[in-house]
Design an enzyme around this catalytic site. Structure first.
Site, PDB file in Angstrom:
ATOM      1  N   ARG A  16       0.802  -1.221   0.000  1.00 32.34           N
ATOM      2  CA  ARG A  16       0.000   0.000   0.000  1.00 32.34           C
ATOM      3  C   ARG A  16       0.841   1.279   0.000  1.00 32.34           C
ATOM      4  NH1 ARG A  16      -3.777  -1.377   4.886  1.00 32.34           N
ATOM      5  NH2 ARG A  16      -2.091  -2.846   5.296  1.00 32.34           N
ATOM      6  N   LYS A  23       8.960  -1.235   2.546  1.00 33.04           N
ATOM      7  CA  LYS A  23       8.243  -0.319   3.443  1.00 33.04           C
ATOM      8  C   LYS A  23       9.110   0.251   4.565  1.00 33.04           C
ATOM      9  CE  LYS A  23       4.658  -1.708   6.144  1.00 33.04           C
ATOM     10  NZ  LYS A  23       3.230  -1.840   6.499  1.00 33.04           N
TER      11      LYS A  23
END
Ligand code: UD1
Ligand code: CA
Length: 457
Positions: A16, A23
């Site tokens: 996402r 990340k």
């Protein structure tokens, strides 16, 4: 004291984030998310820090150095329980393990110490939080009579009744190693996500009459995780506001506490004033009565007392003395040391140079690889020509020199004590002390000369 280990879960891809970067390598306040957590973990001086990785393995490993770190590969991400299982060969049977997350960057040492203090012999401690909107989190299920923790139920596995629970699992927990060794291999993946949930260990322990305690963080933002850029940006602002509040509390004047960015450590003396939109990177120290104008960027800079830095100045790896006046629009590059009462004015660039006390370069100059003495005046447009296309050369300007405007000093060259250089000169050789030196062609006028004309069409 029981031995403490830390496991940081950082194997997730972070889809996402919509980025090619793993990340945990995204930055908050100038440091990677993983660096924040690792720094905090190190403050606990644990026996061992295991970091579970699975995506962008090489990049993640390279991002933090230290032989106190044990990198553990989780090739497939089959759940948090599975992730922890990979660390078992590195964890002895005695001792405790604290589980942290690579994407929960702002957890504080104080909160972790409180959690550890709660872990009496053989007790497992969960860091929980009570939040308004618990959607998406694992819920803490307690015994309705005794209030004892019974289980953690993941959002996707909750009943309608359990969805009303506002106490959530932050994920951070402290658990004795022997329980991990005994019970992790027994966890099943029969749930909505077909994952091995670390959280399932809680119900297993409770069945064995092992007590599970809970502890809370001082601030909710400490347990906030990052899943997307919007959460990252929000946490960045929360962090910056917290830094600003600490500075205000120490007596620093901030023109607008919502418009300052600290990407590292900023240490301030008393009566320091900082105008809007300044960025401080690395280690910056501002002594008493220092004033920083709007829109300045300071990276690894020490500024001594009573110095003023005017707006739009960019200063890096530099030491600045007392009572200096820098900017507006000054650029000071690495390796520079300015003594007291030095003035560096607008559109002046200084690189890898030492400038002694009372010297001034107030307008439009480049001073590179130079040693400048005391009480020197460098006129507007003076350039040290330090680079011959292959090598850098030094310029030495001794005490009490006056350099006229628009002068080029072709390095290596020495301007001796007390010299005066006439404006518009190109100086290639050492100048004699105390004399006027100039290299200027004679002014001529050509009678009858006409400017070329464009042909008429
Ligand atoms: C987890 C907790 C949930 C808690 C929430 C808090 C479990 C099963 N659930 O849920 O109770 O409320 O965190 O944010 O633990 N990871 C790995 N390997 C894996 C899976 C995950 O390293 O195989 C890492 C991820 O990179 C991430 C962290 O573990 O940093 C949490 O994993 P995630 O899948 O986000 O767990 P949640 O569903 O959020
Ligand atoms: Ca998560």
């Amino acid at each position: 004291m029981t031995k403490l280990n830390v496991v940081i879960l950082a194997a997730g891809e972070g889809k996402r984030m919509r980025s090619s970067l793993p990340k945990v390598l995204h930055t908050l306040a100038g440091r990677s998310l993983l660096m924040h957590v690792t720094k905090t973990a190190r403050l606990l001086s644990p026996e061992k820090i295991c970091i579970v990785i699975g995506h962008g393995v090489e990049k993640v490993k390279q991002s933090i150095k230290g032989n106190d770190l044990t990198w553990v590969l989780q090739e497939q991400q089959l759940g948090t329980g599975h992730a922890l299982m990979q660390t078992l060969p590195h964890l002895e049977r005695d001792g405790l393990t604290l589980v942290l997350y690579g994407d929960v960057p702002l957890i504080r040492i104080h909160t972790l110490q409180k959690l550890i203090a709660k872990a009496e012999e053989k007790h497992c401690v969960l860091l929980t939080a009570v939040i308004e909107n618990p959607l998406g989190y694992g819920r803490i299920v307690r015994d309705t009579e005794t209030g004892a923790i019974k289980a953690i139920i993941e959002q996707k596995d909750t009943s309608a009744e359990q969805q009303e629970i506002h106490e959530i699992n932050t994920g951070i927990m402290l658990i004795p190693n022997e329980y991990l060794h005994d019970w992790l291999p027994k966890i099943k993946n029969k749930n909505m996500q077909n994952e091995y949930y670390l959280t399932d260990i809680i119900a297993l322990l409770v069945k064995q009459d092992i007590q599970v305690a809970s502890s809370q963080a001082a601030n909710l933002w400490e347990v906030m995780g990052i899943n997307n850029k919007s959460q990252l940006a929000a946490l960045e602002r929360i962090y910056q506001r917290d830094c600003a509040d600490k500075l205000l509390h120490q007596g620093v004047s901030l023109m607008d506490p919502s418009r300052i960015d600290i990407r590292g450590e900023l240490i301030c003396g008393s009566d320091v004033e900082i105008d809007i939109d300044c960025i401080f990177e690395g280690n910056v120290k501002l002594d008493d009565f220092v004033q920083i104008g709007a829109h300045c960027i300071l990276k690894n800079v020490k500024v001594a007392a009573d110095t003023t830095i005017l707006p739009y100045s960019l200063i890096e790896n530099t030491e600045i003395g007392e009572n200096c006046k820098i900017g507006p629009y000054a650029r000071i590059r690495p390796g520079t040391k300015l003594s007291n009462k030095v003035h560096i004015g607008n559109f002046v660039e200084v690189k890898n140079s030492q400038i002694a006390s009372g010297s001034k370069a107030n307008h439009l100059s480049y001073i590179g690889d130079s040693i400048v003495g005391k009480n020197v005046n460098i006129g507007a447009g003076t350039i040290t020509c330090n680079y011959d296309g292959a090598n850098k050369h030094q310029t030495i300007i001794e005490d009490d020199v006056f350099i006229g405007s628009d002068t080029q000093l072709i390095a290596p060259v020495t301007i001796s004590k007390g010299s005066t250089i006439g404006a518009g000169s190109t100086i290639t050789r050492e100048t004699p002390e105390g004399q006027l030196t100039l290299s200027r062609s004679k002014q001529v006028s050509i009678a009858g000369w006409k400017r070329p004309q464009k042909p008429k069409v």
